[in-house]
Design a protein around this motif. Sequence first.
Motif, PDB file in Angstrom:
ATOM      1  N   LEU A 141       0.921   0.237  10.917  1.00  0.00           N
ATOM      2  CA  LEU A 141       1.573  -0.640  11.886  1.00  0.00           C
ATOM      3  C   LEU A 141       1.475   0.088  13.222  1.00  0.00           C
ATOM      4  CD1 LEU A 141       4.975  -2.460  11.556  1.00  0.00           C
ATOM      5  CD2 LEU A 141       4.034  -1.695  13.715  1.00  0.00           C
ATOM      6  N   GLN A 142       0.744  -0.522  14.154  1.00  0.00           N
ATOM      7  CA  GLN A 142       0.541   0.125  15.450  1.00  0.00           C
ATOM      8  C   GLN A 142       0.160  -0.934  16.472  1.00  0.00           C
ATOM      9  OE1 GLN A 142      -2.581   2.862  14.405  1.00  0.00           O
ATOM     10  NE2 GLN A 142      -4.198   1.405  14.900  1.00  0.00           N
ATOM     11  N   PRO A 143       0.165  -0.576  17.752  1.00  0.00           N
ATOM     12  CA  PRO A 143      -0.242  -1.540  18.769  1.00  0.00           C
ATOM     13  C   PRO A 143      -1.717  -1.931  18.599  1.00  0.00           C
ATOM     14  CG  PRO A 143       0.963   0.289  19.765  1.00  0.00           C
ATOM     15  CD  PRO A 143       0.694   0.666  18.331  1.00  0.00           C
ATOM     16  N   ASN A 144      -1.975  -3.211  18.790  1.00  0.00           N
ATOM     17  CA  ASN A 144      -3.340  -3.717  18.796  1.00  0.00           C
ATOM     18  C   ASN A 144      -3.726  -3.898  20.262  1.00  0.00           C
ATOM     19  OD1 ASN A 144      -5.497  -5.651  19.040  1.00  0.00           O
ATOM     20  ND2 ASN A 144      -5.178  -6.226  16.914  1.00  0.00           N
ATOM     21  N   GLY A 145      -4.646  -3.066  20.746  1.00  0.00           N
ATOM     22  CA  GLY A 145      -5.034  -3.081  22.146  1.00  0.00           C
ATOM     23  C   GLY A 145      -5.680  -4.372  22.604  1.00  0.00           C
ATOM     24  N   MET A 146      -6.277  -5.125  21.681  1.00  0.00           N
ATOM     25  CA  MET A 146      -6.950  -6.377  22.053  1.00  0.00           C
ATOM     26  C   MET A 146      -5.941  -7.473  22.401  1.00  0.00           C
ATOM     27  SD  MET A 146     -10.321  -5.840  21.572  1.00  0.00           S
ATOM     28  CE  MET A 146     -11.097  -7.373  21.153  1.00  0.00           C
ATOM     29  N   VAL A 147      -4.871  -7.575  21.615  1.00  0.00           N
ATOM     30  CA  VAL A 147      -3.901  -8.653  21.832  1.00  0.00           C
ATOM     31  C   VAL A 147      -2.616  -8.158  22.497  1.00  0.00           C
ATOM     32  CG1 VAL A 147      -4.810 -10.093  19.979  1.00  0.00           C
ATOM     33  CG2 VAL A 147      -2.964  -8.479  19.485  1.00  0.00           C
ATOM     34  N   LYS A 148      -2.513  -6.837  22.702  1.00  0.00           N
ATOM     35  CA  LYS A 148      -1.366  -6.228  23.391  1.00  0.00           C
ATOM     36  C   LYS A 148      -0.042  -6.459  22.665  1.00  0.00           C
ATOM     37  CE  LYS A 148      -4.108  -5.221  26.889  1.00  0.00           C
ATOM     38  NZ  LYS A 148      -5.154  -4.318  26.514  1.00  0.00           N
ATOM     39  N   ARG A 149      -0.108  -6.457  21.335  1.00  0.00           N
ATOM     40  CA  ARG A 149       1.094  -6.588  20.502  1.00  0.00           C
ATOM     41  C   ARG A 149       0.933  -5.685  19.294  1.00  0.00           C
ATOM     42  NH1 ARG A 149       1.396 -12.664  19.138  1.00  0.00           N
ATOM     43  NH2 ARG A 149      -0.618 -12.804  20.121  1.00  0.00           N
ATOM     44  N   ASP A 150       2.046  -5.389  18.631  1.00  0.00           N
ATOM     45  CA  ASP A 150       1.980  -4.625  17.386  1.00  0.00           C
ATOM     46  C   ASP A 150       1.260  -5.442  16.322  1.00  0.00           C
ATOM     47  OD1 ASP A 150       3.279  -2.438  18.424  1.00  0.00           O
ATOM     48  OD2 ASP A 150       5.196  -2.843  17.450  1.00  0.00           O
ATOM     49  N   ALA A 151       0.591  -4.730  15.428  1.00  0.00           N
ATOM     50  CA  ALA A 151      -0.129  -5.390  14.337  1.00  0.00           C
ATOM     51  C   ALA A 151      -0.007  -4.554  13.075  1.00  0.00           C
ATOM     52  CB  ALA A 151      -1.592  -5.577  14.704  1.00  0.00           C
ATOM     53  N   ILE A 152      -0.104  -5.227  11.953  1.00  0.00           N
ATOM     54  CA  ILE A 152      -0.118  -4.586  10.638  1.00  0.00           C
ATOM     55  C   ILE A 152      -1.520  -4.718  10.072  1.00  0.00           C
ATOM     56  CG2 ILE A 152       0.667  -4.787   8.242  1.00  0.00           C
ATOM     57  CD1 ILE A 152       3.358  -5.773   9.336  1.00  0.00           C
ATOM     58  N   GLY A 153      -2.019  -3.646   9.488  1.00  0.00           N
ATOM     59  CA  GLY A 153      -3.234  -3.673   8.699  1.00  0.00           C
ATOM     60  C   GLY A 153      -2.879  -3.156   7.320  1.00  0.00           C
ATOM     61  N   ALA A 154      -3.285  -3.850   6.284  1.00  0.00           N
ATOM     62  CA  ALA A 154      -2.904  -3.424   4.937  1.00  0.00           C
ATOM     63  C   ALA A 154      -3.941  -3.864   3.911  1.00  0.00           C
ATOM     64  CB  ALA A 154      -1.537  -3.994   4.557  1.00  0.00           C
ATOM     65  N   VAL A 155      -3.968  -3.105   2.820  1.00  0.00           N
ATOM     66  CA  VAL A 155      -4.751  -3.469   1.645  1.00  0.00           C
ATOM     67  C   VAL A 155      -3.801  -3.364   0.453  1.00  0.00           C
ATOM     68  CG1 VAL A 155      -6.719  -2.909   0.172  1.00  0.00           C
ATOM     69  CG2 VAL A 155      -6.886  -2.574   2.652  1.00  0.00           C
ATOM     70  N   ALA A 156      -3.734  -4.417  -0.348  1.00  0.00           N
ATOM     71  CA  ALA A 156      -2.872  -4.439  -1.532  1.00  0.00           C
ATOM     72  C   ALA A 156      -3.680  -4.938  -2.722  1.00  0.00           C
ATOM     73  CB  ALA A 156      -1.659  -5.323  -1.290  1.00  0.00           C
ATOM     74  N   VAL A 157      -3.472  -4.309  -3.897  1.00  0.00           N
ATOM     75  CA  VAL A 157      -4.316  -4.562  -5.071  1.00  0.00           C
ATOM     76  C   VAL A 157      -3.451  -4.860  -6.294  1.00  0.00           C
ATOM     77  CG1 VAL A 157      -6.083  -3.540  -6.558  1.00  0.00           C
ATOM     78  CG2 VAL A 157      -6.034  -2.961  -4.131  1.00  0.00           C
ATOM     79  N   ALA A 158      -3.950  -5.745  -7.152  1.00  0.00           N
ATOM     80  CA  ALA A 158      -3.295  -6.042  -8.442  1.00  0.00           C
ATOM     81  C   ALA A 158      -4.360  -6.443  -9.452  1.00  0.00           C
ATOM     82  CB  ALA A 158      -2.286  -7.169  -8.292  1.00  0.00           C
ATOM     83  N   LYS A 159      -4.039  -6.265 -10.719  1.00  0.00           N
ATOM     84  CA  LYS A 159      -4.897  -6.754 -11.802  1.00  0.00           C
ATOM     85  C   LYS A 159      -4.159  -7.878 -12.507  1.00  0.00           C
ATOM     86  CE  LYS A 159      -7.478  -2.507 -12.650  1.00  0.00           C
ATOM     87  NZ  LYS A 159      -8.718  -2.914 -12.061  1.00  0.00           N
ATOM     88  N   ILE A 160      -4.885  -8.964 -12.772  1.00  0.00           N
ATOM     89  CA  ILE A 160      -4.315 -10.100 -13.492  1.00  0.00           C
ATOM     90  C   ILE A 160      -5.289 -10.530 -14.575  1.00  0.00           C
ATOM     91  CG2 ILE A 160      -3.044 -10.923 -11.461  1.00  0.00           C
ATOM     92  CD1 ILE A 160      -5.213 -13.219 -11.340  1.00  0.00           C
ATOM     93  N   LYS A 161      -4.825 -11.403 -15.454  1.00  0.00           N
ATOM     94  CA  LYS A 161      -5.706 -12.075 -16.415  1.00  0.00           C
ATOM     95  C   LYS A 161      -5.870 -13.507 -15.941  1.00  0.00           C
ATOM     96  CE  LYS A 161      -4.960  -9.295 -20.460  1.00  0.00           C
ATOM     97  NZ  LYS A 161      -4.732  -9.275 -21.881  1.00  0.00           N
ATOM     98  N   ARG A 162      -7.110 -13.912 -15.760  1.00  0.00           N
ATOM     99  CA  ARG A 162      -7.353 -15.271 -15.278  1.00  0.00           C
ATOM    100  C   ARG A 162      -6.904 -16.311 -16.297  1.00  0.00           C
ATOM    101  NH1 ARG A 162     -12.662 -17.185 -16.814  1.00  0.00           N
ATOM    102  NH2 ARG A 162     -13.853 -15.546 -17.863  1.00  0.00           N
ATOM    103  N   SER A 163      -6.939 -15.947 -17.585  1.00  0.00           N
ATOM    104  CA  SER A 163      -6.494 -16.893 -18.617  1.00  0.00           C
ATOM    105  C   SER A 163      -5.011 -17.238 -18.454  1.00  0.00           C
ATOM    106  CB  SER A 163      -6.764 -16.328 -20.013  1.00  0.00           C
ATOM    107  OG  SER A 163      -6.078 -15.103 -20.199  1.00  0.00           O
ATOM    108  N   ASP A 164      -4.223 -16.333 -17.862  1.00  0.00           N
ATOM    109  CA  ASP A 164      -2.803 -16.623 -17.608  1.00  0.00           C
ATOM    110  C   ASP A 164      -2.633 -17.765 -16.612  1.00  0.00           C
ATOM    111  OD1 ASP A 164      -2.021 -14.585 -19.313  1.00  0.00           O
ATOM    112  OD2 ASP A 164      -1.563 -13.160 -17.695  1.00  0.00           O
ATOM    113  N   PHE A 165      -3.683 -18.056 -15.862  1.00  0.00           N
ATOM    114  CA  PHE A 165      -3.634 -19.099 -14.840  1.00  0.00           C
ATOM    115  C   PHE A 165      -4.537 -20.282 -15.186  1.00  0.00           C
ATOM    116  CE2 PHE A 165      -2.305 -15.191 -12.830  1.00  0.00           C
ATOM    117  CZ  PHE A 165      -1.190 -15.583 -12.122  1.00  0.00           C
ATOM    118  N   GLY A 166      -4.808 -20.478 -16.480  1.00  0.00           N
ATOM    119  CA  GLY A 166      -5.570 -21.640 -16.929  1.00  0.00           C
ATOM    120  C   GLY A 166      -7.048 -21.583 -16.595  1.00  0.00           C
TER     121      GLY A 166
END
Length: 190
Positions: A141-166
Amino acid sequence: MIKKIALVAALSVFSFSSFAASETFDIDPTHTAPRFEYNHMGFSTQLHRFDKTSGKITLDRAAKTGAVDVSIEAKSVNTGWDVFNGHLQGEDFFNVAKFPTITYKSTAVKFDGDKPASIEGNLTVKGITKPVTLTVTHYVLQPNGMVKRDAIGAVAVAKIKRSDFGMAAYVPYVSDEVTLTLVVEAIKSN
């Protein structure tokens, strides 16, 4: 009388600081790419993405709380091949005609120090909702110089079973286990 005035003033400051501490960030659709990968018959790991995502991230840095609300247009699935995109949009998989939107809504955000470490929430695909925990592997979370506002950058990961979702077509030849990766940038709302 002075004690009453001091108490009212203190409560006013506390109420204002509590309100001001919560920040909202709008997901930047041009720099956000939800991805999914799976094993294809033991030959390769296939990696695909969705091109249209929207939503919000709410964060209270002082209280170390937050919320994530993501909406993905299922029809925007992108495999790099139009014919295969159409196959995944069909009834065996995302069934976009009946279920046009995939959503993830957090129920809790857990912090490690000043950074979110995991996000508990509900993933809805094809009208089926299941609890899914995302592990945050990158966060800034830091200032984004292009838009002159704070911004969040993130990567989030999970494993699922596709069969659980039909979506069990071709299991076990095409793996049931799918790795979801949400690569997101979000800009602080005005």
